[in-house]
Design an enzyme around this catalytic site. Structure first.
Site, PDB file in Angstrom:
ATOM      1  N   LYS A 139       0.855  -1.186   0.000  1.00  0.00           N
ATOM      2  CA  LYS A 139       0.000   0.000   0.000  1.00  0.00           C
ATOM      3  C   LYS A 139       0.882   1.224   0.000  1.00  0.00           C
ATOM      4  CE  LYS A 139      -4.429   1.010   0.126  1.00  0.00           C
ATOM      5  NZ  LYS A 139      -5.505   0.221  -0.508  1.00  0.00           N
TER       6      LYS A 139
HETATM    7  P1  NAD Z   1     -12.961   7.872  -3.063  1.00  0.00           P
HETATM    8  O1  NAD Z   1     -11.965   8.899  -2.686  1.00  0.00           O
HETATM    9  O2  NAD Z   1     -13.355   7.730  -4.479  1.00  0.00           O
HETATM   10  O3  NAD Z   1     -14.300   8.076  -2.199  1.00  0.00           O
HETATM   11  C1  NAD Z   1     -14.313   8.210  -0.817  1.00  0.00           C
HETATM   12  C2  NAD Z   1     -15.701   8.710  -0.440  1.00  0.00           C
HETATM   13  O4  NAD Z   1     -15.825   8.727   0.988  1.00  0.00           O
HETATM   14  C3  NAD Z   1     -15.999  10.123  -0.915  1.00  0.00           C
HETATM   15  O5  NAD Z   1     -17.333  10.201  -1.360  1.00  0.00           O
HETATM   16  C4  NAD Z   1     -15.834  10.956   0.347  1.00  0.00           C
HETATM   17  O6  NAD Z   1     -16.593  12.158   0.318  1.00  0.00           O
HETATM   18  C5  NAD Z   1     -16.395   9.963   1.352  1.00  0.00           C
HETATM   19  N1  NAD Z   1     -16.062  10.266   2.736  1.00  0.00           N
HETATM   20  C6  NAD Z   1     -14.874  10.671   3.246  1.00  0.00           C
HETATM   21  N2  NAD Z   1     -15.020  10.885   4.566  1.00  0.00           N
HETATM   22  C7  NAD Z   1     -16.313  10.585   4.877  1.00  0.00           C
HETATM   23  C8  NAD Z   1     -17.078  10.597   6.057  1.00  0.00           C
HETATM   24  N3  NAD Z   1     -16.524  10.962   7.209  1.00  0.00           N
HETATM   25  N4  NAD Z   1     -18.384  10.235   6.010  1.00  0.00           N
HETATM   26  C9  NAD Z   1     -18.946   9.840   4.843  1.00  0.00           C
HETATM   27  N5  NAD Z   1     -18.265   9.809   3.689  1.00  0.00           N
HETATM   28  C10 NAD Z   1     -16.977  10.187   3.706  1.00  0.00           C
HETATM   29  O7  NAD Z   1     -12.368   6.495  -2.488  1.00  0.00           O
HETATM   30  P2  NAD Z   1     -12.760   5.026  -2.930  1.00  0.00           P
HETATM   31  O8  NAD Z   1     -11.771   4.566  -3.926  1.00  0.00           O
HETATM   32  O9  NAD Z   1     -14.223   4.966  -3.218  1.00  0.00           O
HETATM   33  O10 NAD Z   1     -12.422   4.231  -1.585  1.00  0.00           O
HETATM   34  C11 NAD Z   1     -13.373   4.162  -0.505  1.00  0.00           C
HETATM   35  C12 NAD Z   1     -12.942   3.052   0.437  1.00  0.00           C
HETATM   36  O11 NAD Z   1     -12.903   1.811  -0.288  1.00  0.00           O
HETATM   37  C13 NAD Z   1     -11.560   3.208   1.043  1.00  0.00           C
HETATM   38  O12 NAD Z   1     -11.560   2.654   2.343  1.00  0.00           O
HETATM   39  C14 NAD Z   1     -10.684   2.369   0.132  1.00  0.00           C
HETATM   40  O13 NAD Z   1      -9.496   1.912   0.779  1.00  0.00           O
HETATM   41  C15 NAD Z   1     -11.628   1.215  -0.152  1.00  0.00           C
HETATM   42  N6  NAD Z   1     -11.309   0.475  -1.371  1.00  0.00           N
HETATM   43  C16 NAD Z   1     -11.238   1.086  -2.588  1.00  0.00           C
HETATM   44  C17 NAD Z   1     -10.982   0.334  -3.733  1.00  0.00           C
HETATM   45  C18 NAD Z   1     -10.977   0.931  -5.104  1.00  0.00           C
HETATM   46  O14 NAD Z   1     -10.883   0.162  -6.086  1.00  0.00           O
HETATM   47  N7  NAD Z   1     -11.069   2.247  -5.257  1.00  0.00           N
HETATM   48  C19 NAD Z   1     -10.770  -1.048  -3.611  1.00  0.00           C
HETATM   49  C20 NAD Z   1     -10.859  -1.647  -2.348  1.00  0.00           C
HETATM   50  C21 NAD Z   1     -11.148  -0.867  -1.239  1.00  0.00           C
END
Ligand code: NAD
Length: 448
Positions: A139
């Site tokens: 990561k």
């Molecule tokens: P992103 O940046 O696209 O979206 C994150 C979202 O969370 C945004 O809408 C943001 O406004 C919201 N957010 C932030 N703080 C918040 C809060 N306190 N309350 C409510 N919403 C809040 O990120 P992502 O890629 O969608 O990733 C989201 C999660 O999924 C992370 O934990 C990431 O590690 C995990 N993840 C992502 C992927 C991927 O392919 N992108 C894969 C596996 C896991």
């Protein structure tokens, strides 16, 4: 020169300074649900320890698997629009490479620190093993306030990060992907920067734009994987799409795709939040319209036909499925009891603390854990890498079908193990992942 200080949990900068553009953004002042006091590292370490003990893993082997193989911290000094140089910290942690090249996303977020990246790297080791794809776990991250930076500034951060850690990376060594606040554009900059140093190498990062040998279906993959698993679990809970009500916390890549695909299937999305607020409509939110509204820069709380609510109230909304898709530690001992659902499918990494996990189990809420549930992203990243190595492209249908096959198989293996051993899906998944890594490390001769 300004050294960047991570934000405090309330969203304000720890150094008490205004953001680089001088004016606080709405996201900084919005009421956010309080996150757990326990760190992501403590969460992952707890689940690892319990699973290792159940497996009877030797202490010395557990010590090897608990710690990272390699950790790099680099300085990222960037001149921002306030005219000052801000010094951010960049991290790349390679946790375990027994099963293949290191694989894991890169996040840009002010709360990023070494412990968080360590935790997420270790989670990737177990995740890639659970779904049986040939990768280790890694990561990366930069503790920059991504939501406040211009595109030019983000590009500088992305390119400088690759310049600083490039010796660790490469298609057969370590392959980054997008995560929080990074996306296909970020990966394009990173691929370009890596290419300047090493020649054209599309397989050096995944999650790239389609124009740069990205894979069809990658952007939606994590959200799609969550909904494939919802469909797997639904019969156990006697849920059909038309009777399923969903609440989604986080409306970024993972949350928005999960919500859209669920809505396309006929499910009703009754609550959504992001960093700027939360909204509800018991009759169902028009998710496609909301997605378009947000893409055009609109706030979810200003969307028509929804009622803005306090973000803490989102957890209490009556629904069948709650999907945390924001940050880690959002479901903790002080709010887990509020959840009013039957199923949690973890889109975010480490959204549920161990104390909250127990509360959910006591309430009879089934949890499909992050280490399995959100693996859709890395599975399709694996497909992207495979396609890149051959400079060949599959169509979207083939990608989605193959994703479904792999994630459903992993779910069935984890379910069977949980059924046999009377454990939660989470512990069963950790056990399966740890066993596979131990086996690979043993046959390689890393441990004996
Ligand atoms: P992103 O940046 O696209 O979206 C994150 C979202 O969370 C945004 O809408 C943001 O406004 C919201 N957010 C932030 N703080 C918040 C809060 N306190 N309350 C409510 N919403 C809040 O990120 P992502 O890629 O969608 O990733 C989201 C999660 O999924 C992370 O934990 C990431 O590690 C995990 N993840 C992502 C992927 C991927 O392919 N992108 C894969 C596996 C896991």
């Amino acid at each position: 020169m300004t050294t960047h200080t991570p934000r405090t949990k309330d969203g304000l900068r720890g150094d008490g300074q205004a953001p680089p553009d001088g004016s606080p953004r709405e996201a900084d002042t919005a009421v956010r649900p309080r996150r757990a006091e326990i760190s992501n590292l403590e969460i992952v370490d707890h689940y690892f320890s319990v699973a290792a003990e159940r497996l009877g893993l030797r202490d010395d082997i557990a010590a090897v698997l608990r710690s990272s193989y390699r950790e790099m911290q680099v300085q990222i000094p960037v001149k921002l629009s306030d005219g000052k140089i801000h010094v951010f910290s960049g991290y790349r942690v390679q946790h375990n490479g027994a099963r293949g090249p290191y694989k894991g996303g890169i996040r840009f977020h002010p709360e990023v620190d070494l412990d968080e990246i360590r935790a997420l790297a270790s989670l990737m080791t177990w995740k890639t093993a659970v779904v049986g794809i040939p990768y280790g776990g890694a990561k990366g991250g930069v503790n920059c306030p991504a939501e406040e930076l211009t595109d030019d500034e983000l590009e500088t951060v992305a390119r400088m990060f690759v310049d600083r850690v490039d010796r660790l990376l490469g298609p057969t060594r370590d392959i980054p992907a997008p995560d929080v606040n990074t996306n296909a554009q970020t990966m394009a900059w990173m691929m370009d920067e890596y290419g300047k140093l090493h020649g054209y190498s599309p397989a050096c990062v995944t999650g790239k734009p389609i124009a740069l040998e990205g894979s069809y279906g990658r952007e939606a993959a994590t959200g799609r994987g969550l909904i494939y698993l919802l469909r797997e679990v639904a019969p156990r809970l006697e849920l059909t799409p038309s009777t399923t009500r969903l609440v989604v916390q986080g409306f970024g890549n993972v949350g928005s795709w999960a919500a859209r695909i669920a809505a396309q299937l006929g499910c009703r999305v009754v609550g959504i939040s992001d960093a700027g607020g939360a909204v509800t409509n018991p009759n169902g939110i028009d998710v496609e319209e909301l997605y378009a509204h947000v893409r055009e820069g609109g706030r979810i709380t200003e969307f028509p036909n929804v009622e803005p609510i306090d973000p803490d109230e989102l957890l209490q909304l009556e629904c069948d499925v709650f999907i945390p898709a924001a940050l880690g530690g959002m479901i903790h001992k002080d709010n887990a009891d509020l959840l009013n659902c039957r199923l949690v499918i973890e889109g975010a990494n480490s959204p549920t603390t161990p104390a909250a996990d127990e509360i959910l189990a006591d309430k009879g809420i089934l949890v499909v854990p992050d280490v399995l549930a959100n693996a859709g992203g890395v599975i399709v990243s694996y497909f992207e890498w495979v396609q890149n190595l051959q400079h060949f492209r599959w169509d979207e249908r083939e990608v989605n079908d193959r994703l479904g096959t792999i994630i459903r198989k992993a779910f069935r293996e984890v379910s069977a193990r949980a059924g046999d051993g009377g454990s939660s899906l989470r512990l069963a998944a950790y056990e399966l992942g740890i066993e596979r890594v131990v086996e690979a490390a043993t046959v390689r001769g890393y441990i004996s």
